[in-house]
Design an enzyme around this catalytic site. Sequence first.
Site, PDB file in Angstrom:
ATOM      1  N   ASP A 195       3.094  -4.577   7.924  1.00 48.43           N
ATOM      2  CA  ASP A 195       1.861  -3.817   7.788  1.00 48.43           C
ATOM      3  C   ASP A 195       0.712  -4.824   7.895  1.00 48.43           C
ATOM      4  OD1 ASP A 195      -0.450  -2.652   6.873  1.00 48.43           O
ATOM      5  OD2 ASP A 195       0.415  -1.836   5.031  1.00 48.43           O
TER       6      ASP A 195
ATOM      7  N   LYS B  28     -10.447  -1.070  10.335  1.00 51.32           N
ATOM      8  CA  LYS B  28     -10.568  -2.238   9.444  1.00 51.32           C
ATOM      9  C   LYS B  28     -10.857  -3.500  10.246  1.00 51.32           C
ATOM     10  CE  LYS B  28      -7.325  -0.249   6.112  1.00 51.32           C
ATOM     11  NZ  LYS B  28      -8.149   0.120   4.974  1.00 51.32           N
TER      12      LYS B  28
ATOM     13  N   GLN C 249      -4.540  -5.377   6.774  1.00 51.31           N
ATOM     14  CA  GLN C 249      -5.543  -6.264   6.179  1.00 51.31           C
ATOM     15  C   GLN C 249      -5.523  -7.659   6.796  1.00 51.31           C
ATOM     16  OE1 GLN C 249      -7.871  -5.319   4.204  1.00 51.31           O
ATOM     17  NE2 GLN C 249      -7.119  -3.287   3.653  1.00 51.31           N
TER      18      GLN C 249
ATOM     19  N   HIS D  85       0.880  -1.181   0.000  1.00 50.70           N
ATOM     20  CA  HIS D  85       0.000   0.000   0.000  1.00 50.70           C
ATOM     21  C   HIS D  85       0.914   1.227   0.000  1.00 50.70           C
ATOM     22  CE1 HIS D  85      -2.865   2.907   1.785  1.00 50.70           C
ATOM     23  NE2 HIS D  85      -3.829   2.060   1.443  1.00 50.70           N
TER      24      HIS D  85
ATOM     25  N   CYS E 219      -4.672   2.458  -3.691  1.00 52.06           N
ATOM     26  CA  CYS E 219      -3.419   2.938  -3.076  1.00 52.06           C
ATOM     27  C   CYS E 219      -2.288   1.950  -3.297  1.00 52.06           C
ATOM     28  CB  CYS E 219      -3.592   3.233  -1.587  1.00 52.06           C
ATOM     29  SG  CYS E 219      -4.762   4.531  -1.262  1.00 52.06           S
TER      30      CYS E 219
HETATM   31  N1  PLP Z   1      -1.834  -0.787   4.584  1.00 53.94           N
HETATM   32  C1  PLP Z   1      -2.764  -1.519   3.966  1.00 53.94           C
HETATM   33  C2  PLP Z   1      -2.407  -2.883   3.457  1.00 53.94           C
HETATM   34  C3  PLP Z   1      -4.043  -0.999   3.782  1.00 53.94           C
HETATM   35  O1  PLP Z   1      -4.970  -1.723   3.162  1.00 53.94           O
HETATM   36  C4  PLP Z   1      -4.332   0.300   4.271  1.00 53.94           C
HETATM   37  C5  PLP Z   1      -5.657   0.907   4.042  1.00 53.94           C
HETATM   38  O2  PLP Z   1      -6.366   0.560   3.136  1.00 53.94           O
HETATM   39  C6  PLP Z   1      -3.334   1.000   4.930  1.00 53.94           C
HETATM   40  C7  PLP Z   1      -2.093   0.424   5.059  1.00 53.94           C
HETATM   41  C8  PLP Z   1      -3.580   2.359   5.488  1.00 53.94           C
HETATM   42  O3  PLP Z   1      -4.491   2.286   6.542  1.00 53.94           O
HETATM   43  P1  PLP Z   1      -5.079   3.604   7.211  1.00 53.94           P
HETATM   44  O4  PLP Z   1      -5.630   4.431   6.093  1.00 53.94           O
HETATM   45  O5  PLP Z   1      -6.142   3.082   8.118  1.00 53.94           O
HETATM   46  O6  PLP Z   1      -3.987   4.280   7.923  1.00 53.94           O
END
Ligand code: PLP
Length: 404
Positions: free
Chosen positions: A198, A224, A201, A121, A362
């Site tokens: 990270d 999430k 998900q 992401h 993203c």
């Molecule tokens: N990392 C992953 C794999 C994501 O799917 C997302 C959000 O879609 C993020 C990071 C960023 O999360 P947040 O916008 O809640 O900070």
Amino acid sequence: MTNDDIRNQFPILGTEVYGKPLVYLDNAATTQKPAAVIEALSRYYLTLNSNIHRGAHHLATEATEAYEQVRRKVQQYVNARSPKEIVFTRGTTESINLVASTFAERYLSEGDEVIISGMEHHSNIVPWQLACHKKNVKIRVIPFSDSGELDLDAYRSLFNERTRLVAVCHVSNTLGTVNPIALMAREAHAHGAMIMVDGAQAVAHTAVDVQQLGCDFYCFSGHKMYAPMGVGVMYGREEVLDELPPYQGGGEMIKTVTFDHTTYNELPFKFEAGTPSVGDVLGLGAALDFIQSTGLDRIATIESQLLAYATEQLRTIDGVQIYGTATNKTGVLSFNVGSAHPYDVGTLLDKLGVAIRTGHHCTQPVMDRYGIPGTVRASFAAYNTMAEIDTFIAALRRIAPMLA
Ligand code: PLP
């Protein structure tokens, strides 16, 4: 598969859009919230609202205890050794920025290298670019196969004596791939590097044990995982967090302040400058209760049944191309319908009551990898049903000829 008992806990799922029952399949963007989470939020503002840690009065003491209790719940949920290793942030993005910025300051110098993957992401790419650019540190990228699996031989070959850290997602938000984190962590440590995961998900879909995974940092968002927006977590190994400089300065993160010299608070408060989002943290506590009372095993089973059925049904529609077919996948289904623009598919699905996401999610490098502008993405949660998949597939069948 009956999950009415789960579904009934989510008031918003009774909503109608354009006169049709809402079919919410945008869970990778954010999950809906059970009534218990919404009630925890309003209970906080109705009965407990006060600033934590500093107060001598009853409400402040109670709110502090409730906040710290959630920290212990999170600690247990991810099996961290100590609550000191759980830092509350605004979400995954802030957690990763915290790690990138402080890790770079403490451990990176010119000529060092950081490894990320091609399926990250943007929030696990850009913070590293910002941090690495300042220090003249090189970022190397693990490629992935057509099916969306990381090339582990390539991964091994990226290490050298200057590799300091690996930053990789546990689960890809676009492809659904579950990456072999424990194995990747062993590899990183064997080369003297640390690993940051990270987990945005992953945490709501699969059990996460940070000790078993062997990661040094693990970042995720509350929203999430059925919790409110505005709260997230950065787990870090205590020995490493002790070594890192503070991320932001302000109240709460200090022990003593004079104009000449400031000393910092102990963990985890060193990384929690200013007033935190207390109500949202309490909402996160209620979300963890929801997940635990439902059972992560049950959640994972429901979601994998939904994924299997949706994938099979999707394959019966002419012209559909699925992106991300890894053997180990969570409930994320990215696809395109012929050469139709994903946005057109999404807009037409919306008119039929089906909420999905379209675009690059993203993850522009993933789109570049496949040479496409974007995908349509359906993503599942514990409250989705087979009947909703039928509605989604029927809607797609109806619109596919319009887009041909
Ligand atoms: N990392 C992953 C794999 C994501 O799917 C997302 C959000 O879609 C993020 C990071 C960023 O999360 P947040 O916008 O809640 O900070």
